[in-house]
Enzyme design. Structure first.
Site, PDB file in Angstrom:
ATOM      1  N   HIS A 209      29.262  39.621  22.048  1.00  0.00           N
ATOM      2  CA  HIS A 209      29.550  39.265  23.217  1.00  0.00           C
ATOM      3  C   HIS A 209      30.546  38.398  23.444  1.00  0.00           C
ATOM      4  O   HIS A 209      31.772  38.840  24.407  1.00  0.00           O
ATOM      5  CB  HIS A 209      28.213  38.604  24.036  1.00  0.00           C
TER       6      HIS A 209
ATOM      7  N   LYS B  26      13.664  43.797  31.320  1.00  0.00           N
ATOM      8  CA  LYS B  26      13.550  42.669  30.295  1.00  0.00           C
ATOM      9  C   LYS B  26      13.187  41.346  31.162  1.00  0.00           C
ATOM     10  O   LYS B  26      14.077  40.558  31.024  1.00  0.00           O
ATOM     11  CB  LYS B  26      14.798  42.588  29.387  1.00  0.00           C
TER      12      LYS B  26
ATOM     13  N   ARG C   3      28.570  50.133  20.885  1.00  0.00           N
ATOM     14  CA  ARG C   3      28.333  49.888  19.542  1.00  0.00           C
ATOM     15  C   ARG C   3      28.155  51.138  18.735  1.00  0.00           C
ATOM     16  O   ARG C   3      28.473  51.214  17.634  1.00  0.00           O
ATOM     17  CB  ARG C   3      27.059  48.746  19.046  1.00  0.00           C
TER      18      ARG C   3
ATOM     19  N   SER D  68      21.205  41.257  20.099  1.00  0.00           N
ATOM     20  CA  SER D  68      20.227  40.146  20.600  1.00  0.00           C
ATOM     21  C   SER D  68      18.807  40.440  20.326  1.00  0.00           C
ATOM     22  O   SER D  68      18.166  39.408  19.934  1.00  0.00           O
ATOM     23  CB  SER D  68      20.511  39.867  22.253  1.00  0.00           C
TER      24      SER D  68
HETATM   25  P1  ADP Z   1      21.722  44.549  28.516  1.00  0.00           P
HETATM   26  O1  ADP Z   1      20.367  44.292  28.238  1.00  0.00           O
HETATM   27  O2  ADP Z   1      22.228  44.871  29.903  1.00  0.00           O
HETATM   28  O3  ADP Z   1      21.875  45.759  27.443  1.00  0.00           O
HETATM   29  P2  ADP Z   1      23.078  42.856  26.735  1.00  0.00           P
HETATM   30  O4  ADP Z   1      22.892  41.384  26.760  1.00  0.00           O
HETATM   31  O5  ADP Z   1      21.982  43.429  25.185  1.00  0.00           O
HETATM   32  O6  ADP Z   1      22.389  43.152  27.850  1.00  0.00           O
HETATM   33  O7  ADP Z   1      24.456  43.374  26.275  1.00  0.00           O
HETATM   34  C1  ADP Z   1      25.388  43.240  27.281  1.00  0.00           C
HETATM   35  C2  ADP Z   1      26.634  44.073  27.035  1.00  0.00           C
HETATM   36  O8  ADP Z   1      27.038  43.725  25.778  1.00  0.00           O
HETATM   37  C3  ADP Z   1      26.074  45.688  26.902  1.00  0.00           C
HETATM   38  O9  ADP Z   1      27.378  46.338  27.275  1.00  0.00           O
HETATM   39  C4  ADP Z   1      26.288  45.755  25.172  1.00  0.00           C
HETATM   40  O10 ADP Z   1      26.306  46.871  24.833  1.00  0.00           O
HETATM   41  C5  ADP Z   1      27.129  44.983  24.833  1.00  0.00           C
HETATM   42  N1  ADP Z   1      27.094  44.225  23.415  1.00  0.00           N
HETATM   43  C6  ADP Z   1      25.763  43.818  22.992  1.00  0.00           C
HETATM   44  N2  ADP Z   1      25.956  43.312  21.462  1.00  0.00           N
HETATM   45  C7  ADP Z   1      27.152  43.670  21.340  1.00  0.00           C
HETATM   46  C8  ADP Z   1      28.026  43.770  20.184  1.00  0.00           C
HETATM   47  N3  ADP Z   1      27.491  43.197  18.919  1.00  0.00           N
HETATM   48  N4  ADP Z   1      29.204  44.007  20.059  1.00  0.00           N
HETATM   49  C9  ADP Z   1      29.978  44.938  21.345  1.00  0.00           C
HETATM   50  N5  ADP Z   1      29.136  44.798  22.336  1.00  0.00           N
HETATM   51  C10 ADP Z   1      27.761  44.415  22.576  1.00  0.00           C
END
Ligand code: ADP
Length: 151
Positions: free
Chosen positions: A18, A42, A92, A130
């Site tokens: 992130h 979630k 990703r 995450s």
């Molecule tokens: P959500 O529950 O909305 O998917 P996340 O916190 O899991 O929220 O992710 C927020 C954003 O960050 C999403 O667009 C996700 O694809 C992106 N993201 C998560 N991990 C990575 C990573 N390792 N590299 C690039 N983007 C990521």
């Protein structure tokens, strides 16, 4: 004109993946609003939302262009509130793509002035999620390598 982008997510927890997206987005936008949503499916967070807000604020304490907010409404509504014309999302893999494609179409429908900008993950962060971090942490594994120091 000032370009503001919202980076929405659960951030449970906020990872190096992130952080990388935000640092790269700073080259494209004048202001980044990190929006921590808790209206999605979630609902039961693993890491407390207020703690996560504080930790993320610590990460960006020297970068005033980055703000952290919690929201409980449509992401498109949050964007309007901050006069943001852009949403940032990270990609990703193809699974992310399928999911993000649907969300971005819907956000476009809800607010036709809202453009979603996708940044492809940097290879060193491609396998950080995450979900995996929560699993490892739950069973006592050390995950600090995958998170910003302040988190
Ligand atoms: P959500 O529950 O909305 O998917 P996340 O916190 O899991 O929220 O992710 C927020 C954003 O960050 C999403 O667009 C996700 O694809 C992106 N993201 C998560 N991990 C990575 C990573 N390792 N590299 C690039 N983007 C990521």
């Amino acid at each position: 004109m000032k370009k503001t982008a919202v980076f929405p997510g659960s951030f449970d927890p906020y990872t190096n993946g992130h952080h990388d997206i935000v640092m790269r987005a700073l080259n494209l936008f004048d202001e980044i609003i990190i929006g921590i949503g808790y209206n999605s499916s979630k609902q039961n967070r693993y890491f407390e939302i207020d703690t996560m807000v504080n930790r993320i604020e610590e990460v960006y304490k020297d970068i005033p262009q980055v703000k952290v907010v919690v929201y409980n409404e449509l992401t498109s509504t949050l964007a309007k509130k901050y006069d943001a014309g852009f949403l940032i999302r990270g990609l990703r893999n193809t699974t992310d793509f399928e999911y993000e494609n649907t969300i971005s179409q819907m956000n476009r429908y809800l607010n036709e002035n809202l453009e979603t900008v996708f940044l492809i993950t940097s290879p060193q962060y491609a396998s950080i999620s995450s979900t995996i971090i929560r699993e490892v942490h739950r069973y006592g594994g050390n995950v600090s390598e995958f998170l910003p120091y302040e988190v």
